[in-house]
Each structure stands twice: as C-alpha cells, then as structure tokens.
Scaffold this motif. Structure first.
Motif, PDB file in Angstrom:
ATOM      1  N   ARG A 194     -43.242  27.889 -25.500  1.00  0.00           N
ATOM      2  CA  ARG A 194     -42.020  27.185 -25.142  1.00  0.00           C
ATOM      3  C   ARG A 194     -41.074  28.123 -24.401  1.00  0.00           C
ATOM      4  O   ARG A 194     -40.932  29.291 -24.774  1.00  0.00           O
ATOM      5  CB  ARG A 194     -41.327  26.631 -26.391  1.00  0.00           C
ATOM      6  CG  ARG A 194     -42.104  25.524 -27.080  1.00  0.00           C
ATOM      7  CD  ARG A 194     -41.170  24.626 -27.881  1.00  0.00           C
ATOM      8  NE  ARG A 194     -40.528  25.334 -28.975  1.00  0.00           N
ATOM      9  CZ  ARG A 194     -40.950  25.312 -30.231  1.00  0.00           C
ATOM     10  NH1 ARG A 194     -42.024  24.626 -30.543  1.00  0.00           N
ATOM     11  NH2 ARG A 194     -40.313  25.969 -31.171  1.00  0.00           N
ATOM     12  N   ALA A 211     -46.183  26.324 -27.312  1.00  0.00           N
ATOM     13  CA  ALA A 211     -45.758  25.004 -26.854  1.00  0.00           C
ATOM     14  C   ALA A 211     -46.763  23.949 -27.273  1.00  0.00           C
ATOM     15  O   ALA A 211     -47.970  24.191 -27.297  1.00  0.00           O
ATOM     16  CB  ALA A 211     -45.609  24.997 -25.332  1.00  0.00           C
ATOM     17  N   ARG A 268     -34.031  23.232 -20.501  1.00  0.00           N
ATOM     18  CA  ARG A 268     -35.010  24.089 -21.171  1.00  0.00           C
ATOM     19  C   ARG A 268     -35.353  25.310 -20.329  1.00  0.00           C
ATOM     20  O   ARG A 268     -35.174  26.442 -20.763  1.00  0.00           O
ATOM     21  CB  ARG A 268     -36.274  23.289 -21.501  1.00  0.00           C
ATOM     22  CG  ARG A 268     -36.020  22.162 -22.492  1.00  0.00           C
ATOM     23  CD  ARG A 268     -37.308  21.512 -22.941  1.00  0.00           C
ATOM     24  NE  ARG A 268     -38.017  20.835 -21.857  1.00  0.00           N
ATOM     25  CZ  ARG A 268     -39.101  20.096 -22.036  1.00  0.00           C
ATOM     26  NH1 ARG A 268     -39.621  19.951 -23.249  1.00  0.00           N
ATOM     27  NH2 ARG A 268     -39.687  19.499 -21.011  1.00  0.00           N
ATOM     28  N   GLU A 315     -42.470  24.421 -16.141  1.00  0.00           N
ATOM     29  CA  GLU A 315     -42.956  24.888 -17.438  1.00  0.00           C
ATOM     30  C   GLU A 315     -44.444  25.227 -17.414  1.00  0.00           C
ATOM     31  O   GLU A 315     -44.928  25.937 -18.297  1.00  0.00           O
ATOM     32  CB  GLU A 315     -42.683  23.832 -18.515  1.00  0.00           C
ATOM     33  CG  GLU A 315     -41.205  23.589 -18.766  1.00  0.00           C
ATOM     34  CD  GLU A 315     -40.942  22.455 -19.738  1.00  0.00           C
ATOM     35  OE1 GLU A 315     -39.784  22.279 -20.139  1.00  0.00           O
ATOM     36  OE2 GLU A 315     -41.900  21.726 -20.094  1.00  0.00           O
TER      37      GLU A 315
END
Length: 253
Positions: A96, A120, A183, A212
């Motif tokens: 993450r 994650a 994020r 991500e």
C-alpha cells in the motif's frame, strides 16, 4: 549488515555528516537539510527498490519533487533539501502507498526515518497470457499504426516528458482528467469522471489506480481508450462499466 550500521554508511555516502551540514560537502549547504531512512515490511524485513518521493508540503512552495529508490537493504537518503516542511511518499508494487509529513531541522540527518509498508490487497483478475511480451508490443505498434480510436504513447516520448507519475503522461490526452489522489500520485478519470479499467501486460488490475501499479521508468507503451469503442476485445472491462481502458506495456529487461 545491521540496519543501524547501514543507515550510518548511507549518511556518510550522501555527505550527511555533521561537517557536511555546515556546508563542507558538495550538495549540502547551511541553508539545506539532509534526511535518510529505511523501508521495511511488517515483519521488519527491508524492502528494496521502493520509490521514494520527497516534496514540499507547503502549497505555495515551488520546490521540485526529488525522487530516489531504496537500496537492497531498504535504505534511502536525500541531501540538499531546501524546504523545511516536506512530505515523503512511497510506492512499491504489492504494498500500500504510504505518506508522511516531516518538519526538518539541522539535526534531521541524525534521526533516520523508519517506514513500515503493509501489503496491498490488490486483486488481479485471472487471465490466460498466450503471447510473449514481444508479441504484445507488436500488437501495440500495429494498433498505433492503424490509428484507431485509441491514443498511444511510446517509451521515447514518455522519457522525454520526464513524468513523476505515470498519470502525468496522460495529462495532454483529450478527454482525460488527472487529479491528485488521497493515497498516492493521481487518479485518472475519463468521460466526465468515469473510472477506466487498468491493464498491465494483459492482466487487469482490479480496484487499483494507475499510479499504484505502474512506474514511468518501467513502461514501454501506453494505450488509452475513452470508451468501449475500439478497445481490443480481450481487454474489455469484465465488470461491464464501459468506462474505457488504459493498457500499459512494460519494458523487457
């Protein structure tokens, strides 16, 4: 090598010693700061090749973002940081994203930052990959040659733009909206806020944003489709949203 010894060695390597902070080492002056740290997982094991971004946390500041990656032992360092209030953001595939704000002072280099990343829960849809990576790129080049409904960009142009995040490459694409993520990096939306499906080397990344799961330096080519029209059939969104798609092809190393 113990983490403490590794951090000390890293500080010396980057010139972050007491003498250097008084301006005796190139890259660090009396008006700048140094910072070092280590990135580990929840078991305390170092995480190598983590992307670390350091930027000013003051909205009015014009300090450019500094980037680095962790070494094999999870350590990283920055020298010559001119902003006192900074944010550190990390990204590593499989973990993450993490961010933290720091207020630097003349002794910050003596207090190494310790960052713990959590794995994650990114679900990758099951697909059957029949073609080799080289065949995938041949398909990419052929679709670009046909000039269909998609928009295409290859590695040479990506490198010329020097993006911090993959999403930065898409800012000039018509119908694409790029805005900051809460994020990490940015979120990409098309057609008035619709969330496109993300595919990396033929595998759909479900419930993940583009930044991500991708890094600009790893990309060979990107295709962007603003709607279901023109998307290669094998990359149609299996959830049936019909919001278009972003196909990313990574480099062969």
């Amino acid at each position: 090598m113990h983490t403490g010894i590794a951090l000390l060695a890293l500080l010396v390597m980057h010139g972050l010693t007491a003498g250097s902070m008084r301006g005796q080492t190139a890259g660090v002056t009396a008006d700048s700061y140094g910072i070092a740290g280590v990135v580990t997982d929840t078991a305390g094991l170092p995480i190598a090749d983590t992307e670390i971004a350091l930027e000013s946390s003051m909205p009015s500041a014009t300090i450019r973002t500094q980037m680095t990656r962790t070494a094999a032992d999870g350590t990283f360092a920055f020298a010559g940081v001119v902003a006192r209030a900074v944010s550190i953001r990390t990204r590593r595939l499989g973990f993450r994203p993490y961010s933290m704000d720091l207020l630097l002072d003349s002794l910050s280099y003596r207090r190494p930052v310790r960052i713990t990343l959590h794995r994650a829960a990114v679900e990758l849809a099951e697909v059957r990959v029949d073609a080799a990576e080289t065949a995938n790129m041949r398909d990419f080049l052929e679709r670009r040659r046909r000039r269909g409904s998609g928009h295409f960009i290859a590695r040479i142009e990506i490198e010329r733009r020097r993006p911090v995040h993959t999403s930065d490459v898409l800012r000039a694409f018509p119908g694409v909206l790029v805005r900051p993520s809460a994020r990490f990096g940015n979120v990409v939306r098309i057609r008035g806020g619709c969330r496109p499906s993300i595919w990396v080397d033929g595998v759909q990344a479900v419930n993940a944003e583009l930044d991500e799961v991708t890094t600009p330096g790893d990309i060979e080519g990107i295709e962007v489709y603003g709607s279901w029209a023109g998307i290669p059939p094998q990359y149609n969104d299996r959830t049936g949203k019909g919001c278009g798609a972003i196909l990313v092809w990574t480099r062969i190393r």
